[in-house]
Design a protein around this motif. Structure first.
Motif, PDB file in Angstrom:
ATOM      1  N   ALA A   1     -12.935  -2.735  -2.354  1.00 10.74           N
ATOM      2  CA  ALA A   1     -12.456  -1.710  -0.814  1.00 10.74           C
ATOM      3  C   ALA A   1     -12.574  -2.590  -0.231  1.00 10.74           C
ATOM      4  CB  ALA A   1     -12.525  -1.215  -1.226  1.00 10.74           C
TER       5      ALA A   1
ATOM      6  N   TRP B   1      -6.370   1.259  -4.534  1.00  5.28           N
ATOM      7  CA  TRP B   1      -7.492   0.026  -5.577  1.00  5.28           C
ATOM      8  C   TRP B   1      -6.832   0.989  -7.148  1.00  5.28           C
ATOM      9  CZ3 TRP B   1      -9.842   1.912  -1.349  1.00  5.28           C
ATOM     10  CH2 TRP B   1      -9.628   3.437  -0.811  1.00  5.28           C
TER      11      TRP B   1
ATOM     12  N   ILE C   1      -4.117   1.403   1.499  1.00  4.22           N
ATOM     13  CA  ILE C   1      -4.679   0.317   0.389  1.00  4.22           C
ATOM     14  C   ILE C   1      -4.749   1.398  -0.346  1.00  4.22           C
ATOM     15  CG2 ILE C   1      -7.003   1.279   1.326  1.00  4.22           C
ATOM     16  CD1 ILE C   1      -8.979  -1.169   0.925  1.00  4.22           C
TER      17      ILE C   1
ATOM     18  N   VAL D   1      -6.972  -4.302  -5.977  1.00  2.00           N
ATOM     19  CA  VAL D   1      -7.284  -3.672  -5.290  1.00  2.00           C
ATOM     20  C   VAL D   1      -6.309  -4.215  -3.796  1.00  2.00           C
ATOM     21  CG1 VAL D   1      -8.988  -5.233  -3.717  1.00  2.00           C
ATOM     22  CG2 VAL D   1      -8.438  -3.102  -2.543  1.00  2.00           C
ATOM     23  N   THR D   2      -4.603  -3.197  -3.650  1.00  2.00           N
ATOM     24  CA  THR D   2      -3.849  -4.053  -2.561  1.00  2.00           C
ATOM     25  C   THR D   2      -3.620  -3.561  -1.124  1.00  2.00           C
ATOM     26  OG1 THR D   2      -2.902  -4.774  -4.446  1.00  2.00           O
ATOM     27  CG2 THR D   2      -1.444  -4.425  -2.146  1.00  2.00           C
ATOM     28  N   ILE D   3      -3.797  -4.878  -0.201  1.00  4.05           N
ATOM     29  CA  ILE D   3      -3.319  -3.724   1.406  1.00  4.05           C
ATOM     30  C   ILE D   3      -2.096  -3.862   1.763  1.00  4.05           C
ATOM     31  CG2 ILE D   3      -3.516  -3.654   3.669  1.00  4.05           C
ATOM     32  CD1 ILE D   3      -6.648  -3.879   3.851  1.00  4.05           C
TER      33      ILE D   3
ATOM     34  N   ALA E   1      -5.796   5.357   3.265  1.00  8.85           N
ATOM     35  CA  ALA E   1      -5.541   5.844   2.160  1.00  8.85           C
ATOM     36  C   ALA E   1      -5.311   7.020   1.359  1.00  8.85           C
ATOM     37  CB  ALA E   1      -6.880   5.579   1.308  1.00  8.85           C
TER      38      ALA E   1
ATOM     39  N   LEU F   1     -12.063  -6.403   0.970  1.00  9.49           N
ATOM     40  CA  LEU F   1     -10.733  -6.414   0.841  1.00  9.49           C
ATOM     41  C   LEU F   1     -10.342  -5.849   2.560  1.00  9.49           C
ATOM     42  CD1 LEU F   1      -8.234  -7.703   0.074  1.00  9.49           C
ATOM     43  CD2 LEU F   1      -7.584  -5.552   0.173  1.00  9.49           C
ATOM     44  N   LEU F   2     -11.616  -5.087   3.428  1.00 10.63           N
ATOM     45  CA  LEU F   2     -11.206  -4.183   3.980  1.00 10.63           C
ATOM     46  C   LEU F   2     -12.552  -5.257   5.020  1.00 10.63           C
ATOM     47  CD1 LEU F   2     -11.556  -0.657   3.266  1.00 10.63           C
ATOM     48  CD2 LEU F   2     -10.303  -1.191   5.089  1.00 10.63           C
TER      49      LEU F   2
ATOM     50  N   SER G   1      -0.351   0.693   7.366  1.00 14.75           N
ATOM     51  CA  SER G   1      -0.831   0.299   6.425  1.00 14.75           C
ATOM     52  C   SER G   1      -2.094   1.094   5.359  1.00 14.75           C
ATOM     53  CB  SER G   1      -2.040  -1.211   7.276  1.00 14.75           C
ATOM     54  OG  SER G   1      -1.468  -1.765   8.300  1.00 14.75           O
TER      55      SER G   1
ATOM     56  N   TRP H   1      -3.769  -5.820   9.961  1.00 15.15           N
ATOM     57  CA  TRP H   1      -3.580  -4.550   9.270  1.00 15.15           C
ATOM     58  C   TRP H   1      -3.979  -3.466   9.977  1.00 15.15           C
ATOM     59  CZ3 TRP H   1       0.239  -4.887   5.697  1.00 15.15           C
ATOM     60  CH2 TRP H   1      -0.099  -6.680   4.979  1.00 15.15           C
TER      61      TRP H   1
ATOM     62  N   VAL I   1      -5.866   1.011   8.841  1.00 14.89           N
ATOM     63  CA  VAL I   1      -5.691   1.313   7.091  1.00 14.89           C
ATOM     64  C   VAL I   1      -5.743   2.913   6.773  1.00 14.89           C
ATOM     65  CG1 VAL I   1      -6.163   0.611   5.247  1.00 14.89           C
ATOM     66  CG2 VAL I   1      -6.661  -0.703   6.946  1.00 14.89           C
TER      67      VAL I   1
END
Ligand SMILES: CC(C)(COP(=O)(O)OP(=O)(O)OC[C@H]1O[C@@H](n2cnc3c(N)ncnc32)[C@H](O)[C@@H]1OP(=O)(O)O)[C@@H](O)C(=O)NCCC(=O)NCCS
Length: 169
Positions: free
Chosen positions: A102, A86, A84, A69-71, A120, A105-106, A82, A115, A118
């Motif tokens: 997810a 996954w 996100i 999982v990445t931001i 997606a 990370l949030l 920003s 960030w 965010v």
């Protein structure tokens, strides 16, 4: 489940995530294997600038990776965005792990006040990814064409302010 930074030793997990036709079916198709060592090396250097996290499913097997999982931040027409993303490997799918990773990370983005909003962009046909957005409290913005790895995908644009909209477990 816990998250850790990607390291240069994660090439195998990257190949299983990004070079597999099933894993990449909603992301425009598999990427070439020979690009992965360089991609992992660059991501490991970037792992705290962006947040590039590997998902470790349980404490008993710290070497097992279930996905990532990445931001990260990128430039759009009207300024930085920003985003996100996954991925969960097939043996671990359908157990709520993508959603938990997810959310983790949030929550960190909220707690460290990093960030901002965010965004997606799951493919419109990606039921599970759109399910993660809906279930965590993201707001649907609009359908949008997005270029990913040099390919154009039809996506649903979702956004969330982790301070106000992140749904509790
Ligand atoms: C998409 C992906 C990350 C989902 O991870 P996962 O761990 O299997 O998903 P979860 O088990 O956390 O499920 C997330 C939510 O989506 C729902 N969901 C799952 N499959 C669904 C489907 N086909 N249609 C609608 N909702 C679905 C789940 O019910 C859950 O919501 P809930 O908690 O409210 O019940 C994983 O399937 C994957 O990596 N796929 C391949 C790569 C990919 O598509 N990456 C995402 C690019 S945007």
């Amino acid at each position: 489940m816990h998250l850790r930074n990607v390291t240069p030793a994660d090439v195998d997990a990257y190949v299983r995530m990004r070079c597999d036709p099933l894993m990449m079916a909603e992301l425009g198709g598999p990427l070439p294997r020979d690009r992965m060592p360089d991609k992992v090396r660059r991501d490991a250097i970037e792992a705290d600038v962006s947040w590039i996290k590997m998902i470790v499913p349980g404490p008993d097997a710290p070497d097992v990776v279930a996905g990532s999982v990445t931001i990260w931040s990128h430039e759009a027409d009207d300024g930085p965005v920003s985003e996100i993303g996954w991925m969960i490997l097939p043996p671990f799918q359908g157990r709520g792990l993508g959603k938990r990773a997810a959310r983790t990370l949030l929550e960190r983005a909220r707690d460290e006040d990093r960030w901002g909003i965010v965004h997606a962009f799951p493919a419109t046909s990606n039921g599970a990814s759109n399910g993660i957005c809906r279930s965590l409290g993201f707001r649907f913005v609009a359908e949008q064409d997005v270029t990913f790895a040099d390919r154009v995908l039809r996506t649903n644009h979702w956004s969330i302010d982790p301070h106000t909209a992140l749904k509790p477990t």
